[in-house]
Design an enzyme around this catalytic site. Sequence first.
Site, PDB file in Angstrom:
ATOM      1  N   SER A   5      17.840   5.122  30.089  1.00 13.95           N
ATOM      2  CA  SER A   5      16.859   5.717  30.042  1.00 13.95           C
ATOM      3  C   SER A   5      16.352   6.961  30.903  1.00 13.95           C
ATOM      4  O   SER A   5      15.762   7.835  30.686  1.00 13.95           O
ATOM      5  CB  SER A   5      15.405   5.110  29.599  1.00 13.95           C
ATOM      6  OG  SER A   5      15.483   4.416  28.423  1.00 13.95           O
ATOM      7  N   LYS A  56      16.222  10.610  29.563  1.00  9.80           N
ATOM      8  CA  LYS A  56      15.295  10.947  28.912  1.00  9.80           C
ATOM      9  C   LYS A  56      14.489  12.336  30.058  1.00  9.80           C
ATOM     10  O   LYS A  56      13.740  12.786  29.741  1.00  9.80           O
ATOM     11  CB  LYS A  56      14.115  10.229  28.838  1.00  9.80           C
ATOM     12  CG  LYS A  56      14.555   9.002  27.595  1.00  9.80           C
ATOM     13  CD  LYS A  56      13.437   8.082  27.583  1.00  9.80           C
ATOM     14  CE  LYS A  56      13.746   7.032  26.111  1.00  9.80           C
ATOM     15  NZ  LYS A  56      14.582   5.860  26.605  1.00  9.80           N
ATOM     16  N   SER A  77       9.253   4.640  28.037  1.00  9.91           N
ATOM     17  CA  SER A  77      10.520   4.851  27.672  1.00  9.91           C
ATOM     18  C   SER A  77      11.059   4.640  26.302  1.00  9.91           C
ATOM     19  O   SER A  77      11.848   4.038  26.085  1.00  9.91           O
ATOM     20  CB  SER A  77      11.463   3.854  28.830  1.00  9.91           C
ATOM     21  OG  SER A  77      12.519   4.634  28.840  1.00  9.91           O
ATOM     22  N   LYS A  84      11.713   8.365  36.689  1.00  6.97           N
ATOM     23  CA  LYS A  84      11.895   7.550  35.274  1.00  6.97           C
ATOM     24  C   LYS A  84      12.739   6.506  35.826  1.00  6.97           C
ATOM     25  O   LYS A  84      13.635   6.644  36.637  1.00  6.97           O
ATOM     26  CB  LYS A  84      12.627   8.506  34.687  1.00  6.97           C
ATOM     27  CG  LYS A  84      13.087   8.266  33.088  1.00  6.97           C
ATOM     28  CD  LYS A  84      11.785   8.083  32.121  1.00  6.97           C
ATOM     29  CE  LYS A  84      11.934   7.473  31.208  1.00  6.97           C
ATOM     30  NZ  LYS A  84      12.058   5.900  31.010  1.00  6.97           N
TER      31      LYS A  84
END
Length: 378
Positions: A60, A63, A120, A223
């Site tokens: 993720s 992202k 997420s 993140k």
Amino acid sequence: MKRKPLCALLISSLLFCWILALPAQADELTVTAPSVVLMEVSTGQVLFEKESHAVRPCASITKVMTLCLTFEAIQAGKLNLTDTLTASAHAASMGGSDIWLKEGEQMTVDDLIKATVIMSANDAAVVLAENVAGSEEAFVQRMNEKAQALGMADTVFKNCNGLDEEGHVTSAHDVALMSRELLKYPKIQDYTLTWIDYVRGGATQLVNTNKLIRSYNGITGLKTGTTSQAGSCITATAERDGLGLIAVVLGADSTDNRFADARALLDYGFGGWSVTIPEAPALEPVPVAGGMAPTVAVKAGESPKILMKAADSQSVQQEVQMQADIAAPIQKGDVLGQVVYSSSGKTLAQVPITAAEDVEAITFGSAFRYLLGAFFSL
């Protein structure tokens, strides 16, 4: 046996503690993950790396690029935080981490970004992508174009959320580059530093997957990501005393180890490095040949941020270098010299010195106008 005086024992103890407190050297910094990098934000300089260009999935953390393009669209006025977007069947079909969007369900851009960053959510990321570019496929093409523009030579995106897919790869170094790009949008920290929030009018709770935001001094984001192929990953960003750092960890074998590696990288950066902003030099007007004025006022550009080892941060020298035989005409903004910043004979930065005003060359007409003006001022 002769005993050491008490003061000597105290000095020895203090010296031992001081040695322990010294910042770790690169060869002393141990991380468990197979691929990591530590990058300074303002300069992009790599401070530590381990297999930083190894091509790997990043889950993720993908992202981060999705958010870069989303904030780029917001800044361009093509999307607003208050806009209400509708989930497509494709977005609603996403698996893994999500907020269980149903086809046709509507949510604001603000809430979709919350879900993408904090939870997420794969489905929320797809909704954003489809509305920025028209489809996820078109958005992924933009992601790859942006990656090329940022110099992310190790990266190929196949989707916008980081679900495992053949050929969807990046590197720790490239993750640092796109993280640095996302940090250009200060608004992102409103989301990355939120521990708990809600969407759907409070019906759905979002809990941040980045535990460092509750425990690390100066943390700003950014993140996390985990899949079976990627392992446990994180891009952790932090700032202290003007020094911004990005610590990327890919492929850790557990969530605990990814946080431990990120913390170790950040500690190494803050313990061993600092950003110095030298004081601008005082500049006197410089002589001008053949001008209607004998001198021209000058000014130096903005003082640079200079990244240095913490122990060397007080050793920056500056030298003003002006062009020889400066002659009119001169226009405001013309470069007339430079300020050179150095340490131990190594140039660290150069800042231009420019004219702060116009200086007209002496001609018959200009001289006549000058004399005429002087005559009528009597």
